[in-house]
Every structure is written in C-alpha cells, then in structure tokens.
Design an enzyme around this catalytic site. Structure first.
Site, PDB file in Angstrom:
ATOM      1  N   ARG A   1      -2.586  -5.866  -8.519  1.00 13.57           N
ATOM      2  CA  ARG A   1      -1.557  -6.881  -8.337  1.00 13.57           C
ATOM      3  C   ARG A   1      -1.601  -7.937  -9.430  1.00 13.57           C
ATOM      4  O   ARG A   1      -0.590  -8.361  -9.961  1.00 13.57           O
ATOM      5  CB  ARG A   1      -1.707  -7.541  -6.964  1.00 13.57           C
ATOM      6  CG  ARG A   1      -1.454  -6.602  -5.810  1.00 13.57           C
ATOM      7  CD  ARG A   1      -1.918  -7.176  -4.517  1.00 13.57           C
ATOM      8  NE  ARG A   1      -3.352  -7.407  -4.551  1.00 13.57           N
ATOM      9  CZ  ARG A   1      -4.067  -7.863  -3.549  1.00 13.57           C
ATOM     10  NH1 ARG A   1      -3.474  -8.199  -2.417  1.00 13.57           N
ATOM     11  NH2 ARG A   1      -5.369  -8.016  -3.667  1.00 13.57           N
TER      12      ARG A   1
ATOM     13  N   LYS B   1     -17.065  -7.166   5.910  1.00 12.68           N
ATOM     14  CA  LYS B   1     -15.725  -7.683   6.241  1.00 12.68           C
ATOM     15  C   LYS B   1     -15.529  -7.807   7.739  1.00 12.68           C
ATOM     16  O   LYS B   1     -16.020  -6.988   8.511  1.00 12.68           O
ATOM     17  CB  LYS B   1     -14.652  -6.753   5.657  1.00 12.68           C
ATOM     18  CG  LYS B   1     -14.480  -6.897   4.163  1.00 12.68           C
ATOM     19  CD  LYS B   1     -13.153  -6.317   3.708  1.00 12.68           C
ATOM     20  CE  LYS B   1     -12.939  -6.620   2.230  1.00 12.68           C
ATOM     21  NZ  LYS B   1     -11.685  -6.034   1.735  1.00 12.68           N
TER      22      LYS B   1
ATOM     23  N   HIS C   1       0.836  -1.211   0.000  1.00 12.60           N
ATOM     24  CA  HIS C   1       0.000   0.000   0.000  1.00 12.60           C
ATOM     25  C   HIS C   1       0.869   1.259   0.000  1.00 12.60           C
ATOM     26  O   HIS C   1       0.586   2.223  -0.706  1.00 12.60           O
ATOM     27  CB  HIS C   1      -0.879   0.040   1.267  1.00 12.60           C
ATOM     28  CG  HIS C   1      -1.915  -1.024   1.361  1.00 12.60           C
ATOM     29  ND1 HIS C   1      -2.105  -1.786   2.495  1.00 12.60           N
ATOM     30  CD2 HIS C   1      -2.842  -1.443   0.477  1.00 12.60           C
ATOM     31  CE1 HIS C   1      -3.102  -2.624   2.300  1.00 12.60           C
ATOM     32  NE2 HIS C   1      -3.560  -2.453   1.083  1.00 12.60           N
TER      33      HIS C   1
ATOM     34  N   SER D   1      -3.082  -7.808   2.798  1.00 12.15           N
ATOM     35  CA  SER D   1      -3.282  -7.691   4.242  1.00 12.15           C
ATOM     36  C   SER D   1      -3.818  -9.009   4.802  1.00 12.15           C
ATOM     37  O   SER D   1      -3.425  -9.431   5.888  1.00 12.15           O
ATOM     38  CB  SER D   1      -4.283  -6.572   4.546  1.00 12.15           C
ATOM     39  OG  SER D   1      -3.791  -5.337   4.112  1.00 12.15           O
TER      40      SER D   1
HETATM   41  O1  PNS Z   1      -9.166  -2.673   0.277  1.00 13.89           O
HETATM   42  P1  PNS Z   1     -10.588  -2.895  -0.152  1.00 13.89           P
HETATM   43  O2  PNS Z   1     -11.351  -3.672   0.910  1.00 13.89           O
HETATM   44  O3  PNS Z   1     -10.698  -3.513  -1.510  1.00 13.89           O
HETATM   45  O4  PNS Z   1     -11.246  -1.428  -0.214  1.00 13.89           O
HETATM   46  C1  PNS Z   1     -12.582  -1.311  -0.620  1.00 13.89           C
HETATM   47  C2  PNS Z   1     -13.036   0.142  -0.682  1.00 13.89           C
HETATM   48  C3  PNS Z   1     -13.006   0.798   0.691  1.00 13.89           C
HETATM   49  C4  PNS Z   1     -12.140   0.903  -1.618  1.00 13.89           C
HETATM   50  C5  PNS Z   1     -14.464   0.069  -1.248  1.00 13.89           C
HETATM   51  O5  PNS Z   1     -15.231  -0.779  -0.454  1.00 13.89           O
HETATM   52  C6  PNS Z   1     -15.163   1.418  -1.350  1.00 13.89           C
HETATM   53  O6  PNS Z   1     -14.887   2.167  -2.260  1.00 13.89           O
HETATM   54  N1  PNS Z   1     -16.090   1.672  -0.392  1.00 13.89           N
HETATM   55  C7  PNS Z   1     -16.887   2.884  -0.358  1.00 13.89           C
HETATM   56  C8  PNS Z   1     -18.319   2.603  -0.879  1.00 13.89           C
HETATM   57  C9  PNS Z   1     -18.318   2.695  -2.387  1.00 13.89           C
HETATM   58  O7  PNS Z   1     -18.241   3.778  -2.964  1.00 13.89           O
HETATM   59  N2  PNS Z   1     -18.319   1.519  -3.061  1.00 13.89           N
HETATM   60  C10 PNS Z   1     -18.113   1.399  -4.497  1.00 13.89           C
HETATM   61  C11 PNS Z   1     -19.356   1.513  -5.283  1.00 13.89           C
HETATM   62  S1  PNS Z   1     -19.009   1.058  -6.932  1.00 13.89           S
END
Ligand code: PNS
Length: 165
Positions: free
Chosen positions: A94, A45, A21, A132
C-alpha cells in the site's frame, strides 16, 4: 517449462478479509493458474476473529473466484508454499511502511527457500490503502464499513462488535 499451472500463495492475517485483499487475490489469479489464500495466525496479534473464522470469511468472500482456495497457515510460509507446490508468494503493497516490512520478509523467505519468489503488487487505487485494523476500529465505534468488505464479512463484524457471535 512444465505445463503445470503456476501456484501462488497470497498470505495474510485477513482479520477480516477486505476488498483490498480481494483485489490482490484476483490480480494474483491473473499471474498464476491457481491461488492459495493462506490465513496466518500470529500469536503476538490480538485477533477479532479466530483463525477458523477468518478462513471461513475468506472462503465466503472468494466463493465466486475459480481456482482460488483458502487454507489455514501454520508454520513457516515458505514451508507451506513448498508443501503446496507454490512457486510464488504474492503480497500487496500500500505504501512505504509496507515495503520496509515486506522487503525484510521477502529477503528472509528467499534465504529460507530460494525456489519460492516473492512478487509485490501495488495496492489497487479503489480500496488499496484500507487496512483490516482501521476497519475494525471504525466498526467498534459504530461506523459503516459496508463499502470495504463483502456482505458476509459485514454481518460477522457487526455481530462480533455488538458482542454477539
Ligand atoms: O497480514 P499480516 O498479519 O501481515 O500477515 C502476516 C503473515 C501471516 C503473512 C506472516 O506472519 C507469515 O508469513 N507468517 C508465517 C510465519 C513465517 O513464515 N514468517 C515469516 C518469516 S520471515
């Protein structure tokens, strides 16, 4: 064109933040004048750390990087980006599995907020393919993850899996 610096949002769960990250955040900082690391909270999660703890660990791990701030993410990512004046979302990729999921999110985010562009960066070679969740598994089973995280994160993970703080 405006003289205002470009602002990039680098979103994720960061449970916890890894050197993979950190590499993406550093490289996003080369593309944008300011970077906001947005720490999400996905209710589906099962996190090792609370959102506040993940924010604090990210802040501690990124303390040496100027023009980078860490904020909790609530609501839609594109609304967060717009509210913070950000014009791009930066994501690290990745491998192919990441692309399939991220492309879908990029398309939906673009539909919701066309002014915010998603930029994909190939994960760095050194720590690019770590996750992670794999690091949490290693730590839970007594393995050493020191190479892949900052000392602050290592201390927090070690204490948490030992059942402490
Ligand atoms: O590391 P991750 O778990 O893949 O991160 C996910 C994250 C936080 C980037 C994603 O869940 C997110 O963007 N959440 C905010 C809600 C949202 O806008 N979702 C996408 C709609 S298309």
């Amino acid at each position: 064109m405006s003289d205002e610096p470009l602002i990039a949002v680098v979103p994720g769960s960061y449970d916890p933040i890894t050197r993979g990250h950190l590499d993406i955040v550093r490289r996003a900082r080369r593309l944008a004048g300011r970077v906001i690391v947005a720490v999400g909270d996905n209710t589906t999660k099962n996190y090792l750390f609370t959102q506040d703890e993940r924010v604090q660990l990210a802040r501690a791990s990124l303390a040496d990087l100027p023009d980078v701030v860490v904020e909790p993410l609530t609501g839609l990512l594109v609304d967060f980006a717009a509210a913070h004046g950000a014009s791009m979302i930066v994501k690290g990729l990745r491998f192919a599995g990441d692309f399939d999921y991220e492309l879908q999110m990029a398309h939906l985010n673009s539909h919701l907020q066309p002014a915010v562009e998603t930029v994909f960066l190939p994960a760095g070679r050194a720590f690019g393919t770590i996750s992670s969740s794999l690091l949490r598994t290693i730590a839970h089973n007594g393995g050493d993850i020191a190479e892949f995280v900052t000392p602050e994160v290592l201390r927090a993970v070690t204490a948490r899996v030992a059942g402490g703080t």
